[in-house]
Motif scaffolding. Structure first.
Motif, PDB file in Angstrom:
ATOM      1  N   LEU A  26       0.823  -1.213   0.000  1.00 16.37           N
ATOM      2  CA  LEU A  26       0.000   0.000   0.000  1.00 16.37           C
ATOM      3  C   LEU A  26       0.856   1.262   0.000  1.00 16.37           C
ATOM      4  CD1 LEU A  26      -2.887  -0.963   2.426  1.00 16.37           C
ATOM      5  CD2 LEU A  26      -2.970  -0.742  -0.061  1.00 16.37           C
ATOM      6  N   PHE A  27       1.977   1.243   0.737  1.00 18.95           N
ATOM      7  CA  PHE A  27       2.886   2.387   0.722  1.00 18.95           C
ATOM      8  C   PHE A  27       3.450   2.613  -0.678  1.00 18.95           C
ATOM      9  CE2 PHE A  27       7.181   4.161   1.159  1.00 18.95           C
ATOM     10  CZ  PHE A  27       6.845   5.388   1.700  1.00 18.95           C
ATOM     11  N   GLY A  28       3.772   1.529  -1.367  1.00 15.93           N
ATOM     12  CA  GLY A  28       4.260   1.660  -2.744  1.00 15.93           C
ATOM     13  C   GLY A  28       3.221   2.277  -3.659  1.00 15.93           C
ATOM     14  N   ILE A  29       1.973   1.887  -3.503  1.00 19.61           N
ATOM     15  CA  ILE A  29       0.902   2.466  -4.313  1.00 19.61           C
ATOM     16  C   ILE A  29       0.738   3.948  -3.997  1.00 19.61           C
ATOM     17  CG2 ILE A  29      -1.583   2.430  -4.725  1.00 19.61           C
ATOM     18  CD1 ILE A  29      -1.426  -0.639  -4.316  1.00 19.61           C
ATOM     19  N   VAL A  30       0.799   4.299  -2.721  1.00 14.77           N
ATOM     20  CA  VAL A  30       0.678   5.711  -2.327  1.00 14.77           C
ATOM     21  C   VAL A  30       1.827   6.529  -2.905  1.00 14.77           C
ATOM     22  CG1 VAL A  30       0.803   7.280  -0.341  1.00 14.77           C
ATOM     23  CG2 VAL A  30      -0.698   5.292  -0.273  1.00 14.77           C
ATOM     24  N   VAL A  31       3.024   5.997  -2.866  1.00 16.72           N
ATOM     25  CA  VAL A  31       4.171   6.719  -3.424  1.00 16.72           C
ATOM     26  C   VAL A  31       4.017   6.896  -4.929  1.00 16.72           C
ATOM     27  CG1 VAL A  31       6.649   6.536  -3.893  1.00 16.72           C
ATOM     28  CG2 VAL A  31       5.785   6.111  -1.608  1.00 16.72           C
ATOM     29  N   ILE A  32       3.513   5.887  -5.615  1.00 16.80           N
ATOM     30  CA  ILE A  32       3.320   6.006  -7.054  1.00 16.80           C
ATOM     31  C   ILE A  32       2.268   7.059  -7.377  1.00 16.80           C
ATOM     32  CG2 ILE A  32       2.423   4.807  -9.090  1.00 16.80           C
ATOM     33  CD1 ILE A  32       3.814   2.271  -7.989  1.00 16.80           C
ATOM     34  N   PHE A  56       0.880   9.532  -5.228  1.00 15.76           N
ATOM     35  CA  PHE A  56       1.070  10.854  -4.633  1.00 15.76           C
ATOM     36  C   PHE A  56       2.542  11.200  -4.424  1.00 15.76           C
ATOM     37  CE2 PHE A  56      -3.041   9.300  -2.926  1.00 15.76           C
ATOM     38  CZ  PHE A  56      -3.855  10.238  -3.518  1.00 15.76           C
ATOM     39  N   GLY A  57       3.424  10.627  -5.191  1.00 15.40           N
ATOM     40  CA  GLY A  57       4.857  10.805  -4.981  1.00 15.40           C
ATOM     41  C   GLY A  57       5.333  12.236  -5.034  1.00 15.40           C
ATOM     42  N   LYS A  58       4.851  12.998  -5.982  1.00 14.65           N
ATOM     43  CA  LYS A  58       5.314  14.378  -6.106  1.00 14.65           C
ATOM     44  C   LYS A  58       4.842  15.255  -4.962  1.00 14.65           C
ATOM     45  CE  LYS A  58       6.081  14.440 -11.021  1.00 14.65           C
ATOM     46  NZ  LYS A  58       5.939  15.171 -12.257  1.00 14.65           N
ATOM     47  N   GLN A  59       3.676  14.982  -4.410  1.00 12.41           N
ATOM     48  CA  GLN A  59       3.203  15.747  -3.260  1.00 12.41           C
ATOM     49  C   GLN A  59       3.924  15.337  -1.979  1.00 12.41           C
ATOM     50  OE1 GLN A  59       0.998  14.170  -5.341  1.00 12.41           O
ATOM     51  NE2 GLN A  59      -0.058  15.867  -6.329  1.00 12.41           N
ATOM     52  N   LEU A  60       4.244  14.058  -1.848  1.00 13.88           N
ATOM     53  CA  LEU A  60       4.906  13.570  -0.642  1.00 13.88           C
ATOM     54  C   LEU A  60       6.390  13.909  -0.616  1.00 13.88           C
ATOM     55  CD1 LEU A  60       3.318  10.019  -0.308  1.00 13.88           C
ATOM     56  CD2 LEU A  60       2.865  12.015   1.104  1.00 13.88           C
ATOM     57  N   PHE A  61       7.033  13.800  -1.757  1.00 11.59           N
ATOM     58  CA  PHE A  61       8.489  14.009  -1.850  1.00 11.59           C
ATOM     59  C   PHE A  61       8.808  15.060  -2.903  1.00 11.59           C
ATOM     60  CE2 PHE A  61       7.684   9.487  -0.878  1.00 11.59           C
ATOM     61  CZ  PHE A  61       8.188   9.466   0.404  1.00 11.59           C
TER      62      PHE A  61
END
Length: 88
Positions: free
Chosen positions: A73-79, A81-86
């Motif tokens: 699930l963390f991998g899906i979230v990073v994919i 929302f990656g630009k907003q998170l990092f």
């Protein structure tokens, strides 16, 4: 020129390390969960299964499966929302 090569190799190493960890490590962890789910059971020569799953093996399997699901699930979230998170 040397700085570009150094940065490229650094980025490549990070991608390879994460690929090995998630590409091989996560399925291995899942297999360990399946193995612990069958702790206390034996398979006879005719294919029948005897014994009960131990409660500690079942608990360990649920913890491992929870970790695998959380990482996925963390991998899906990073994919997604990656630009907003990092932000770069």
């Amino acid at each position: 020129m040397g700085e570009i090569v150094t940065e490229t190799l650094s980025a490549l190493w990070k991608v390879i390390a994460v690929g090995i960890l998630l590409g091989a490590g996560l399925p291995a962890l899942f297999a360990l969960g399946l193995r612990s789910l069958n702790a206390g059971r034996t398979v006879n020569a005719d294919g029948t299964v005897t014994g009960e799953t131990s409660s500690s093996g079942r608990a360990l399997a649920y913890v491992i499966f929870g970790v695998v699901i959380a990482v996925a699930l963390f991998g899906i979230v990073v994919i997604v929302f990656g630009k907003q998170l990092f932000p770069h």
